[in-house]
Design an enzyme around this catalytic site. Sequence first.
Site, mmCIF file in Angstrom:
data_model
loop_
_atom_site.group_PDB
_atom_site.id
_atom_site.type_symbol
_atom_site.label_atom_id
_atom_site.label_comp_id
_atom_site.label_asym_id
_atom_site.label_seq_id
_atom_site.Cartn_x
_atom_site.Cartn_y
_atom_site.Cartn_z
ATOM 1 N N GLY A 45 0.866 -1.184 0.000
ATOM 2 C CA GLY A 45 0.000 0.000 0.000
ATOM 3 C C GLY A 45 0.893 1.221 0.000
ATOM 4 O O GLY A 45 1.869 1.285 -0.742
ATOM 5 N N GLU A 46 0.613 2.142 0.877
ATOM 6 C CA GLU A 46 1.419 3.363 0.980
ATOM 7 C C GLU A 46 1.860 3.486 2.439
ATOM 8 O O GLU A 46 1.023 3.726 3.318
ATOM 9 C CB GLU A 46 0.546 4.545 0.534
ATOM 10 C CG GLU A 46 1.314 5.760 0.136
ATOM 11 C CD GLU A 46 2.324 5.480 -0.982
ATOM 12 O OE1 GLU A 46 1.929 4.868 -1.988
ATOM 13 O OE2 GLU A 46 3.492 5.872 -0.825
ATOM 14 N N SER A 47 3.162 3.321 2.670
ATOM 15 C CA SER A 47 3.622 3.247 4.059
ATOM 16 C C SER A 47 3.400 4.535 4.845
ATOM 17 O O SER A 47 3.209 4.492 6.063
ATOM 18 C CB SER A 47 5.092 2.828 4.108
ATOM 19 O OG SER A 47 5.866 3.640 3.281
ATOM 20 N N CYS A 76 6.263 -5.302 0.721
ATOM 21 C CA CYS A 76 6.463 -3.946 0.195
ATOM 22 C C CYS A 76 6.229 -2.877 1.276
ATOM 23 O O CYS A 76 7.064 -2.738 2.151
ATOM 24 C CB CYS A 76 5.579 -3.773 -1.026
ATOM 25 S SG CYS A 76 6.234 -2.577 -2.169
ATOM 26 N N ARG A 103 12.593 3.769 0.604
ATOM 27 C CA ARG A 103 11.284 3.740 -0.096
ATOM 28 C C ARG A 103 11.493 4.001 -1.588
ATOM 29 O O ARG A 103 12.314 4.810 -1.974
ATOM 30 C CB ARG A 103 10.367 4.833 0.434
ATOM 31 C CG ARG A 103 9.759 4.542 1.752
ATOM 32 C CD ARG A 103 8.817 5.651 2.141
ATOM 33 N NE ARG A 103 7.521 5.532 1.482
ATOM 34 C CZ ARG A 103 6.628 6.508 1.425
ATOM 35 N NH1 ARG A 103 6.892 7.675 1.958
ATOM 36 N NH2 ARG A 103 5.469 6.313 0.837
ATOM 37 N N ILE A 133 6.286 -3.355 -7.226
ATOM 38 C CA ILE A 133 5.501 -2.148 -7.516
ATOM 39 C C ILE A 133 6.012 -1.017 -6.630
ATOM 40 O O ILE A 133 5.846 -1.067 -5.411
ATOM 41 C CB ILE A 133 3.989 -2.375 -7.250
ATOM 42 C CG1 ILE A 133 3.479 -3.581 -8.057
ATOM 43 C CG2 ILE A 133 3.179 -1.125 -7.581
ATOM 44 C CD1 ILE A 133 2.083 -4.029 -7.678
ATOM 45 N N ARG A 134 6.628 -0.018 -7.232
ATOM 46 C CA ARG A 134 7.251 1.072 -6.469
ATOM 47 C C ARG A 134 7.963 0.469 -5.246
ATOM 48 O O ARG A 134 7.782 0.907 -4.109
ATOM 49 C CB ARG A 134 6.201 2.105 -6.030
ATOM 50 C CG ARG A 134 5.662 2.922 -7.189
ATOM 51 C CD ARG A 134 4.596 3.896 -6.757
ATOM 52 N NE ARG A 134 3.461 3.188 -6.197
ATOM 53 C CZ ARG A 134 2.973 3.360 -4.987
ATOM 54 N NH1 ARG A 134 3.509 4.256 -4.178
ATOM 55 N NH2 ARG A 134 1.949 2.677 -4.569
ATOM 56 N N HIS A 169 5.766 -8.379 -4.289
ATOM 57 C CA HIS A 169 4.455 -8.965 -4.010
ATOM 58 C C HIS A 169 4.371 -10.378 -4.584
ATOM 59 O O HIS A 169 4.109 -10.535 -5.773
ATOM 60 C CB HIS A 169 3.349 -8.115 -4.642
ATOM 61 C CG HIS A 169 3.256 -6.752 -4.064
ATOM 62 N ND1 HIS A 169 2.531 -6.488 -2.927
ATOM 63 C CD2 HIS A 169 3.803 -5.587 -4.454
ATOM 64 C CE1 HIS A 169 2.644 -5.204 -2.638
ATOM 65 N NE2 HIS A 169 3.408 -4.634 -3.546
ATOM 66 N N GLU A 171 2.051 -12.452 -3.584
ATOM 67 C CA GLU A 171 0.617 -12.775 -3.530
ATOM 68 C C GLU A 171 -0.097 -12.405 -4.836
ATOM 69 O O GLU A 171 -1.121 -12.988 -5.167
ATOM 70 C CB GLU A 171 -0.043 -12.103 -2.312
ATOM 71 C CG GLU A 171 -0.303 -10.608 -2.395
ATOM 72 C CD GLU A 171 0.933 -9.719 -2.243
ATOM 73 O OE1 GLU A 171 2.044 -10.259 -2.074
ATOM 74 O OE2 GLU A 171 0.765 -8.489 -2.320
HETATM 75 N N1 GLN Z 1 6.167 2.745 -2.439
HETATM 76 C C1 GLN Z 1 5.221 2.362 -1.438
HETATM 77 C C2 GLN Z 1 5.590 2.981 -0.095
HETATM 78 O O1 GLN Z 1 6.583 3.617 0.019
HETATM 79 C C3 GLN Z 1 5.112 0.862 -1.311
HETATM 80 C C4 GLN Z 1 4.521 0.268 -2.567
HETATM 81 C C5 GLN Z 1 3.844 -1.059 -2.349
HETATM 82 O O2 GLN Z 1 3.501 -1.433 -1.256
HETATM 83 N N2 GLN Z 1 3.613 -1.741 -3.448
HETATM 84 O O3 GLN Z 1 4.893 2.849 0.841
#
Ligand code: GLN
Length: 196
Positions: A45-47, A76, A103, A133-134, A169, A171
């Site tokens: 998600g987005e930390s 992630c 990050r 993903i990112r 990921h 999953e």
């Molecule tokens: N870039 C996101 C973060 O810094 C993490 C991306 C992800 O969980 N796929 O939180």
Amino acid sequence: MIGILGLQGDVKSHCNILQKMGVESSVVRYPSQLDRVEGLIIPGGESSTMTNLMERMGFYKPLTEFAKSFPVLGTCAGLILMAKQVKDSRVKPLGFLNVSVDRNGFGRQIHSFSETINVIADKREQKIIATFIRAPKISDIADSVEKLAEYNGEPIAVREGKHIGLTFHPELNGESIFHELMIGKNISRETIPNHQ
Ligand code: GLN
């Protein structure tokens, strides 16, 4: 029963994996719900958003206590939150996984990609598809932390005691090896129905 932290992010695909493994799961939205689970998944998600929500909901203390007794698997953003150190002041990590994390170390959304990687854990070797993903990069790692997989010579999957942190990921590709390792059940791929 395994909990999936359900404040933000990709809860559903972890739920699906556990279901395929025949493991009961429950979404954890409140700290008190940690009392009924024996392991926790912190999804991607987005930390920074998760930091805010965890702070608002009062998760830091109970989750730190929980991690002393039960395994946590972070993918992630989940890994970022488990880390000892994160080079971004918007993120307050829980600190029970002895790694430093950068990050978006692999670049931003445009740099998302999937790769076949080699996982080595408990003398068992397996090739799986990993989707980044990112993704964060693990920039520093304590001696107590075991590398379960590397990509371009850098650790991307790590384990310290009962906790596992992944920069990617598994999953999203229906890969359950880390969920199996976290739960400690030796479920073979054949026993998982509809495994891709
Ligand atoms: N870039 C996101 C973060 O810094 C993490 C991306 C992800 O969980 N796929 O939180």
